[in-house]
Design a protein around this motif. Structure first.
Motif, PDB file in Angstrom:
ATOM      1  N   ARG A  89       0.837  -1.210   0.000  1.00  0.00           N
ATOM      2  CA  ARG A  89       0.000   0.000   0.000  1.00  0.00           C
ATOM      3  C   ARG A  89       0.879   1.272   0.000  1.00  0.00           C
ATOM      4  O   ARG A  89       0.630   2.216  -0.730  1.00  0.00           O
ATOM      5  N   ARG A  90       1.926   1.255   0.808  1.00  0.00           N
ATOM      6  CA  ARG A  90       2.826   2.400   0.903  1.00  0.00           C
ATOM      7  C   ARG A  90       3.472   2.668  -0.465  1.00  0.00           C
ATOM      8  O   ARG A  90       3.599   3.806  -0.913  1.00  0.00           O
ATOM      9  N   CYS A  91       3.866   1.564  -1.081  1.00  0.00           N
ATOM     10  CA  CYS A  91       4.498   1.649  -2.389  1.00  0.00           C
ATOM     11  C   CYS A  91       3.515   2.221  -3.421  1.00  0.00           C
ATOM     12  O   CYS A  91       3.892   3.032  -4.277  1.00  0.00           O
ATOM     13  N   ALA A  92       2.249   1.821  -3.315  1.00  0.00           N
ATOM     14  CA  ALA A  92       1.231   2.335  -4.225  1.00  0.00           C
ATOM     15  C   ALA A  92       1.060   3.842  -4.024  1.00  0.00           C
ATOM     16  O   ALA A  92       0.973   4.612  -4.993  1.00  0.00           O
ATOM     17  N   ASP A  93       1.059   4.259  -2.757  1.00  0.00           N
ATOM     18  CA  ASP A  93       0.974   5.697  -2.462  1.00  0.00           C
ATOM     19  C   ASP A  93       2.131   6.446  -3.122  1.00  0.00           C
ATOM     20  O   ASP A  93       1.956   7.501  -3.716  1.00  0.00           O
ATOM     21  N   TYR A 153       2.259   9.689 -11.101  1.00  0.00           N
ATOM     22  CA  TYR A 153       1.496   9.502 -12.340  1.00  0.00           C
ATOM     23  C   TYR A 153       0.058   9.989 -12.233  1.00  0.00           C
ATOM     24  O   TYR A 153      -0.696   9.548 -11.368  1.00  0.00           O
ATOM     25  N   ALA A 154      -0.306  10.844 -13.165  1.00  0.00           N
ATOM     26  CA  ALA A 154      -1.662  11.393 -13.188  1.00  0.00           C
ATOM     27  C   ALA A 154      -2.691  10.334 -13.570  1.00  0.00           C
ATOM     28  O   ALA A 154      -3.866  10.457 -13.235  1.00  0.00           O
ATOM     29  N   ASP A 155      -2.230   9.282 -14.257  1.00  0.00           N
ATOM     30  CA  ASP A 155      -3.189   8.272 -14.708  1.00  0.00           C
ATOM     31  C   ASP A 155      -3.361   7.130 -13.702  1.00  0.00           C
ATOM     32  O   ASP A 155      -3.945   6.100 -14.009  1.00  0.00           O
ATOM     33  N   TRP A 156      -2.811   7.290 -12.489  1.00  0.00           N
ATOM     34  CA  TRP A 156      -2.979   6.258 -11.461  1.00  0.00           C
ATOM     35  C   TRP A 156      -4.470   6.131 -11.133  1.00  0.00           C
ATOM     36  O   TRP A 156      -5.172   7.120 -10.979  1.00  0.00           O
ATOM     37  N   ASP A 157      -4.957   4.900 -11.007  1.00  0.00           N
ATOM     38  CA  ASP A 157      -6.388   4.657 -10.833  1.00  0.00           C
ATOM     39  C   ASP A 157      -6.604   3.769  -9.595  1.00  0.00           C
ATOM     40  O   ASP A 157      -6.344   2.570  -9.636  1.00  0.00           O
ATOM     41  N   TRP A 158      -7.054   4.375  -8.510  1.00  0.00           N
ATOM     42  CA  TRP A 158      -7.196   3.622  -7.252  1.00  0.00           C
ATOM     43  C   TRP A 158      -8.254   2.533  -7.335  1.00  0.00           C
ATOM     44  O   TRP A 158      -8.148   1.494  -6.680  1.00  0.00           O
ATOM     45  N   ASP A 159      -9.280   2.742  -8.143  1.00  0.00           N
ATOM     46  CA  ASP A 159     -10.296   1.693  -8.286  1.00  0.00           C
ATOM     47  C   ASP A 159      -9.685   0.453  -8.934  1.00  0.00           C
ATOM     48  O   ASP A 159      -9.933  -0.678  -8.538  1.00  0.00           O
ATOM     49  N   LYS A 160      -8.871   0.724  -9.949  1.00  0.00           N
ATOM     50  CA  LYS A 160      -8.187  -0.367 -10.634  1.00  0.00           C
ATOM     51  C   LYS A 160      -7.224  -1.075  -9.673  1.00  0.00           C
ATOM     52  O   LYS A 160      -7.143  -2.301  -9.657  1.00  0.00           O
ATOM     53  N   TYR A 161      -6.530  -0.280  -8.892  1.00  0.00           N
ATOM     54  CA  TYR A 161      -5.601  -0.829  -7.903  1.00  0.00           C
ATOM     55  C   TYR A 161      -6.322  -1.795  -6.966  1.00  0.00           C
ATOM     56  O   TYR A 161      -5.896  -2.929  -6.757  1.00  0.00           O
ATOM     57  N   LYS A 162      -7.467  -1.349  -6.423  1.00  0.00           N
ATOM     58  CA  LYS A 162      -8.204  -2.172  -5.459  1.00  0.00           C
ATOM     59  C   LYS A 162      -8.697  -3.462  -6.108  1.00  0.00           C
ATOM     60  O   LYS A 162      -8.621  -4.545  -5.523  1.00  0.00           O
ATOM     61  N   GLU A 163      -9.189  -3.314  -7.327  1.00  0.00           N
ATOM     62  CA  GLU A 163      -9.710  -4.481  -8.028  1.00  0.00           C
ATOM     63  C   GLU A 163      -8.578  -5.484  -8.306  1.00  0.00           C
ATOM     64  O   GLU A 163      -8.738  -6.687  -8.152  1.00  0.00           O
ATOM     65  N   LEU A 164      -7.418  -4.965  -8.706  1.00  0.00           N
ATOM     66  CA  LEU A 164      -6.279  -5.834  -9.010  1.00  0.00           C
ATOM     67  C   LEU A 164      -5.703  -6.499  -7.760  1.00  0.00           C
ATOM     68  O   LEU A 164      -5.287  -7.654  -7.818  1.00  0.00           O
ATOM     69  N   LEU A 180       3.302  -6.215 -11.233  1.00  0.00           N
ATOM     70  CA  LEU A 180       2.231  -6.138 -12.219  1.00  0.00           C
ATOM     71  C   LEU A 180       1.115  -5.217 -11.730  1.00  0.00           C
ATOM     72  O   LEU A 180       0.554  -4.422 -12.493  1.00  0.00           O
ATOM     73  N   LEU A 181       0.822  -5.333 -10.444  1.00  0.00           N
ATOM     74  CA  LEU A 181      -0.199  -4.472  -9.830  1.00  0.00           C
ATOM     75  C   LEU A 181       0.138  -2.998 -10.044  1.00  0.00           C
ATOM     76  O   LEU A 181      -0.710  -2.211 -10.467  1.00  0.00           O
ATOM     77  N   PHE A 182       1.396  -2.636  -9.762  1.00  0.00           N
ATOM     78  CA  PHE A 182       1.774  -1.222  -9.884  1.00  0.00           C
ATOM     79  C   PHE A 182       1.771  -0.759 -11.343  1.00  0.00           C
ATOM     80  O   PHE A 182       1.477   0.393 -11.630  1.00  0.00           O
ATOM     81  N   THR A 183       2.087  -1.666 -12.249  1.00  0.00           N
ATOM     82  CA  THR A 183       2.099  -1.295 -13.660  1.00  0.00           C
ATOM     83  C   THR A 183       0.678  -1.084 -14.191  1.00  0.00           C
ATOM     84  O   THR A 183       0.393  -0.108 -14.878  1.00  0.00           O
ATOM     85  N   PHE A 184      -0.209  -2.003 -13.837  1.00  0.00           N
ATOM     86  CA  PHE A 184      -1.561  -1.942 -14.393  1.00  0.00           C
ATOM     87  C   PHE A 184      -2.530  -1.109 -13.565  1.00  0.00           C
ATOM     88  O   PHE A 184      -3.688  -0.968 -13.940  1.00  0.00           O
ATOM     89  N   SER A 185      -2.070  -0.566 -12.438  1.00  0.00           N
ATOM     90  CA  SER A 185      -2.935   0.359 -11.696  1.00  0.00           C
ATOM     91  C   SER A 185      -2.964   1.722 -12.371  1.00  0.00           C
ATOM     92  O   SER A 185      -3.710   2.599 -11.978  1.00  0.00           O
ATOM     93  N   ARG A 186      -2.121   1.884 -13.366  1.00  0.00           N
ATOM     94  CA  ARG A 186      -2.175   3.106 -14.176  1.00  0.00           C
ATOM     95  C   ARG A 186      -3.024   2.841 -15.416  1.00  0.00           C
ATOM     96  O   ARG A 186      -3.182   1.703 -15.839  1.00  0.00           O
ATOM     97  N   ASN A 187      -3.555   3.907 -15.978  1.00  0.00           N
ATOM     98  CA  ASN A 187      -4.285   3.774 -17.241  1.00  0.00           C
ATOM     99  C   ASN A 187      -3.413   4.270 -18.387  1.00  0.00           C
ATOM    100  O   ASN A 187      -3.799   5.148 -19.142  1.00  0.00           O
TER     101      ASN A 187
END
Lengths: 230, 119
Positions: free
Chosen positions: A89-93, A99-110, A135-142
């Protein structure tokens, strides 16, 4: 589109890329294949803007790699680039701040799909879990362009399947351009639409996967054995 | 799903659906997975699945109803058609393989007959 024009890159006396020229079209999943030391990682790093060519150029939608193109490119490096003392979680923060395209909904789902626990410390998890976290950190962006450098290497088969599923899932939603470098050809064969075989920093063979299979009447793994004569 | 490495994957997907229809695992009117979910399940490029679905729609095996999903067509003659088609494919391969081994028409017929008797 990602365009490599006559890209040459040397490390000391070793030529990682030698006049590498290709066009990667938008919206395709592309496999960058070849034995170790053929320039796969180098070409991805250059496209990600982390390394510069000695000669030639790379263009991301017509622009040279820069801060602006980095905003469009999500890069998963082969090395462990994450701080081991951070929790997921810290790393995600931390990453989301860049990145402006970071998507927290996508993060949670992944997180749920990959079976990860946000409170685990990255330095304490298994190799498979770490691969999932990357992979989570890569695909949490759009990001419209996703570059994955050896996302499957050294990982057990169940995790590999989950990773491939994650790529299919995300691509199915957005239709981004995804470039994957890997040795695990048989597993990604049904996933990739276009393949580039590299040898000694040059293209050995490239083409549409279904066309190549049809032409050679064999799988990519067997085509690769033939191409490299081993 | 295991793929035969020498044939386009979209054709193999079509075969899998056809076989499921023949075996009764998929019945006329049944809803099938969305392209996205199917691609994810079999870990195949979604464009390949799209091509297979499109092809099956033009063959009137599948139909997509807007807002509701994709279904196996409800045509009474479909099962017969698919069975005949698949039998034809198997036979064509078999006959050409036998011919490449040098078998004549009568010999092929005899072999088939005797193996059917021995069943």
């Amino acid at each position: 589109m990602i365009e490599f024009k006559n890209v040459t890159k040397t490390y000391g006396s070793i030529k990682a890329l030698d006049g590498f020229t290709t066009k990667i079209e938008d919206g395709k999943i592309v496999g960058l294949l070849g034995p170790n030391g053929t320039g796969k990682s180098t070409s991805l790093k250059i496209a990600a803007g982390l390394s510069k060519p000695d000669f030639g150029s790379v263009e991301i939608n017509g622009a040279e790699p820069s801060k602006e193109t980095k905003a469009q490119v999500a890069f998963l490096p082969e090395i462990d680039h994450l701080y081991p003392w951070m929790t997921i979680r810290r790393c995600a923060d931390f990453i989301s701040a860049f990145y402006a395209d970071w998507d927290w909904d996508k993060y949670k789902e992944l997180v749920e799909f990959l079976g990860l626990n946000p409170s685990t410390v990255i330095g304490k998890i298994s190799k498979g879990m770490r691969a999932k976290a990357k992979l989570l950190f890569t695909f949490s962006r759009n990001a419209p362009i996703v570059l994955l450098d050896e996302p499957l290497s050294g990982i057990d088969v169940l995790v590999r399947e989950k990773i491939i599923q994650t790529i299919v899932r995300d691509y199915g939603k957005g239709g981004q351009t995804i470039v994957i470098s890997t040795h695990e050809i048989s597993e990604i064969e049904p996933l990739i639409e276009y393949v580039i075989f590299l040898e000694d920093g040059k293209i050995k063979l490239e083409g549409n996967v279904e066309d190549l299979r049809f032409k050679y009447k064999r799988s990519l793994v067997d085509i690769m054995k033939e191409v490299y004569g081993r | 799903m295991e793929f035969d490495s020498t044939r386009p994957i979209y054709l193999q997907i079509i075969d899998v659906i056809k076989k499921q229809i023949i075996r009764g695992e998929l019945k006329p009117g049944d809803k099938v997975l969305s392209q996205r979910d199917f691609a994810e399940k079999i870990r195949v490029n979604p464009n390949t699945v799209q091509r297979a679905y499109k092809e099956m729609e033009s063959m009137s095996i599948l139909e997509t109803i807007r807002g509701q999903g994709t279904f196996i067509c409800n045509r009474p003659e479909m099962l017969k058609e698919i069975k005949a088609e698949m039998a034809n494919e198997i036979l064509t391969t078999f006959i050409s393989d036998m011919r490449s081994l040098g078998f004549e028409t009568d010999e092929i017929r005899d072999i088939v007959n005797s193996s059917l008797k021995g069943e």
